[in-house]
Design an enzyme around this catalytic site. Structure first.
Site, mmCIF file in Angstrom:
data_model
loop_
_atom_site.group_PDB
_atom_site.id
_atom_site.type_symbol
_atom_site.label_atom_id
_atom_site.label_comp_id
_atom_site.label_asym_id
_atom_site.label_seq_id
_atom_site.Cartn_x
_atom_site.Cartn_y
_atom_site.Cartn_z
ATOM 1 N N LYS A 113 0.851 -1.188 -0.012
ATOM 2 C CA LYS A 113 0.114 -0.097 -0.122
ATOM 3 C C LYS A 113 0.996 1.202 -0.124
ATOM 4 C CE LYS A 113 -4.522 0.729 0.161
ATOM 5 N NZ LYS A 113 -5.464 -0.150 -0.611
HETATM 6 P P1 NAD Z 1 -12.849 7.648 -2.944
HETATM 7 O O1 NAD Z 1 -11.732 8.542 -2.711
HETATM 8 O O2 NAD Z 1 -13.049 7.373 -4.334
HETATM 9 O O3 NAD Z 1 -13.989 8.046 -2.034
HETATM 10 C C1 NAD Z 1 -13.878 7.884 -0.662
HETATM 11 C C2 NAD Z 1 -15.260 8.608 -0.233
HETATM 12 O O4 NAD Z 1 -15.153 8.517 1.447
HETATM 13 C C3 NAD Z 1 -15.596 10.118 -0.489
HETATM 14 O O5 NAD Z 1 -16.956 10.063 -0.779
HETATM 15 C C4 NAD Z 1 -15.054 10.809 0.506
HETATM 16 O O6 NAD Z 1 -15.922 12.104 0.677
HETATM 17 C C5 NAD Z 1 -15.727 9.810 1.674
HETATM 18 N N1 NAD Z 1 -15.089 10.034 2.890
HETATM 19 C C6 NAD Z 1 -13.750 10.557 3.261
HETATM 20 N N2 NAD Z 1 -13.764 10.587 4.411
HETATM 21 C C7 NAD Z 1 -14.957 10.337 5.226
HETATM 22 C C8 NAD Z 1 -15.226 10.309 6.414
HETATM 23 N N3 NAD Z 1 -14.438 10.743 7.479
HETATM 24 N N4 NAD Z 1 -16.702 10.267 6.748
HETATM 25 C C9 NAD Z 1 -17.595 9.820 5.661
HETATM 26 N N5 NAD Z 1 -16.990 9.622 4.407
HETATM 27 C C10 NAD Z 1 -15.635 10.064 4.151
HETATM 28 O O7 NAD Z 1 -12.056 6.171 -2.449
HETATM 29 P P2 NAD Z 1 -12.615 4.779 -2.845
HETATM 30 O O8 NAD Z 1 -11.508 4.384 -3.839
HETATM 31 O O9 NAD Z 1 -13.931 4.833 -3.110
HETATM 32 O O10 NAD Z 1 -12.182 4.070 -1.513
HETATM 33 C C11 NAD Z 1 -13.223 3.545 -0.316
HETATM 34 C C12 NAD Z 1 -12.588 2.772 0.305
HETATM 35 O O11 NAD Z 1 -12.731 1.551 -0.412
HETATM 36 C C13 NAD Z 1 -11.477 2.781 1.155
HETATM 37 O O12 NAD Z 1 -11.426 2.045 2.496
HETATM 38 C C14 NAD Z 1 -10.482 1.962 0.172
HETATM 39 O O13 NAD Z 1 -9.382 1.498 0.801
HETATM 40 C C15 NAD Z 1 -11.270 0.789 -0.199
HETATM 41 N N6 NAD Z 1 -11.274 -0.067 -1.302
HETATM 42 C C16 NAD Z 1 -10.831 0.970 -2.519
HETATM 43 C C17 NAD Z 1 -10.771 0.204 -3.902
HETATM 44 C C18 NAD Z 1 -10.704 0.680 -5.025
HETATM 45 O O14 NAD Z 1 -10.588 0.012 -5.946
HETATM 46 N N7 NAD Z 1 -10.792 1.983 -5.351
HETATM 47 C C19 NAD Z 1 -10.530 -1.407 -3.662
HETATM 48 C C20 NAD Z 1 -10.668 -1.980 -2.629
HETATM 49 C C21 NAD Z 1 -11.212 -1.299 -1.517
#
Ligand code: NAD
Length: 424
Positions: A113
């Protein structure tokens, strides 16, 4: 006799949480002492200073990290997070979970990561490009298609992946699309990658609801985090017939018991950039969203949002961990004791993202590209297999679903390390 390592470097609440999960799983499968710590602790990390010339001519130094947890089962694989609260300990915990996830779903990868302590919303597009390119430049000998393959995570996106790939390719002198995944289609991205994580989450929810004999057409869903993963999960779930009653971002949430108009929410988000003041429902805090009565609760933002404080108050039937590490160990225990909530643990629930990242890396290496249908059908094939193996492990050893998933992931990494032996 192995001596327990106490990591000073990564010490933090979230790293301790990931270590405790590991310890419980290692105990459950009687992992021998001589392989335990080797499997548990990250292999190596790199911390870099990233100077960025700001639009006003000043220079800001940002701190960036990459932690490679495991390289025994293939190149390391994991996203890069741009967020103001990133710490080395958080990145290390996320790298551990990547190892177990890749192993659980049978990908030929280790776990990694990356992260930068930055609020990307405070940078102009030019500053963001410089930050992304310089991060890759500083990491250049640490990353590569056979070493460690990056991807998007919170705060990063396709454009950032394209800049990073371009920086790496310029350094070596030829196009190397396979150094990062989650790229735009025009530079070697995969069909289906953008929606892969959310679509995978929705697919697993659909199948767990079938197991629970709850019709998805009558299901209500609350989603914390309406970014890449949360919004794609919402779209796929509503296509299956579920009603999305709450969504949120870092500015707060929107609640509408009649169902949120997702198209309208996405259109609003595209110009307002945040959900705040979206008129598709009543305003609700992120904390209250988690406690809404609903069939499915989907945390899709950050770690440790379900705690011992709110775990007794959850009113969902299924908790689908789209985010990594959303449930603290204490909350996990409370939910297990309650016995009225099923959990799809993160390492299984959000694995669709890394599965399609693997497909993207394969397509890049073969220069042979697949259709969206091919990608999605291969994705669901792997998810079905992983779900079946988790359910088998759960039944066979009377484990919780999280313990079943973690023991499968950890055992395979430990077995690979044992087979390879220890280089003197
Ligand atoms: P992103 O940046 O696209 O979206 C994150 C969202 O969370 C946004 O809407 C943001 O405003 C919101 N957010 C941030 N801080 C917050 C808070 N304190 N309270 C409420 N909402 C909050 O990110 P993403 O890629 O969608 O990732 C989201 C989660 O999924 C993370 O835990 C990430 O590790 C996990 N994840 C992502 C992927 C991927 O392919 N992008 C794959 C596996 C896991």
């Amino acid at each position: 006799m192995s001596k327990a390592v106490v990591s000073q470097l990564y010490d933090s609440e979230v790293f301790r949480m990931a270590c405790k999960q590991f310890d419980s799983a290692a105990d459950a499968i009687n992992l021998p002492d001589n392989i335990r710590d080797r499997t548990k602790y990250p292999r190596r990390c790199l911390a870099v200073s990233i100077p960025v010339k700001r639009d006003d001519g000043s220079i800001t130094i940002f701190e960036g990290y990459r932690v490679q947890h495991n390289l025994s089962t293939g190149p390391a694989k994991g996203g890069i997070r741009f967020h103001e609260h990133v710490t080395l300990g958080e990145v290390a915990a996320l790298s551990m979970w990547m190892s177990w996830k890749c192993s659980l779903v049978g990908l030929p990868y280790g776990g990694a990561k990356g992260g930068v302590i930055v609020n990307p919303r405070e940078l102009s597009l030019r500053e963001l490009e410089h930050l992304s390119r310089r991060y890759m430049q500083e990491m250049i000998h640490f990353l590569g298609p056979d070493i460690d393959v990056a991807a998007p995570d919170v705060g990063t996106n396709e454009q950032i992946m394209a800049w990073m790939m371009d920086t790496y390719s310029n350094h070596v002198g030829y196009l190397v699309p396979a150094v990062v995944t989650g790229k735009p289609l025009s530079v070697g991205g995969s069909e289906g990658r953008r929606e892969a994580t959310g679509a995978g989450v929705a697919y697993l929810i659909k199948h767990y609801l079938i197991d629970m004999k709850l019709p998805i057409e009558q299901a209500t869903v609350a989603i914390q985090g309406f970014g890449n993963v949360g919004s794609e999960a919402a779209l796929a779930l509503s296509q299956y017939g579920a009603k999305i009653i709450a969504i949120s971002d870092y500015t707060g949430g929107i609640y509408n018991p009649k169902g949120i108009d997702l198209k309208k929410a996405l259109a609003y988000l595209s110009y307002a950039k945040v959900l705040k003041d979206f008129d598709g429902g009543e305003a609700i805090s992120n904390e209250a969203l988690l406690e809404l009565p609903c069939t499915v609760l989907v945390p899709a933002a950050l770690e440790r949002v379900i705690t011992e404080i709110n775990a007794p108050k959850l009113k969902c039937k299924l908790l689908a961990e789209a985010a990594n590490g959303p449930t603290t160990n204490a909350a996990d225990k409370i939910i297990e004791q309650r016995g009225d909530i099923e959990i799809i643990p993160d390492v299984l629930c959000n694995s669709g993202g890394v599965i399609v990242s693997y497909f993207e890396w394969l397509q890049n290496r073969q220069s042979y590209y697949w259709s969206r249908e091919e990608v999605l059908s291969k994705l669901t094939g792997i998810l079905d297999k992983a779900k079946a193996s988790v359910e088998y492990q759960k039944r066979k050893f009377k484990f919780s679903r999280r313990l079943a998933a973690l023991t499968l992931g950890i055992a395979r990494v430990a077995e690979a390390k044992e087979s390879r032996g220890l280089f003197p």
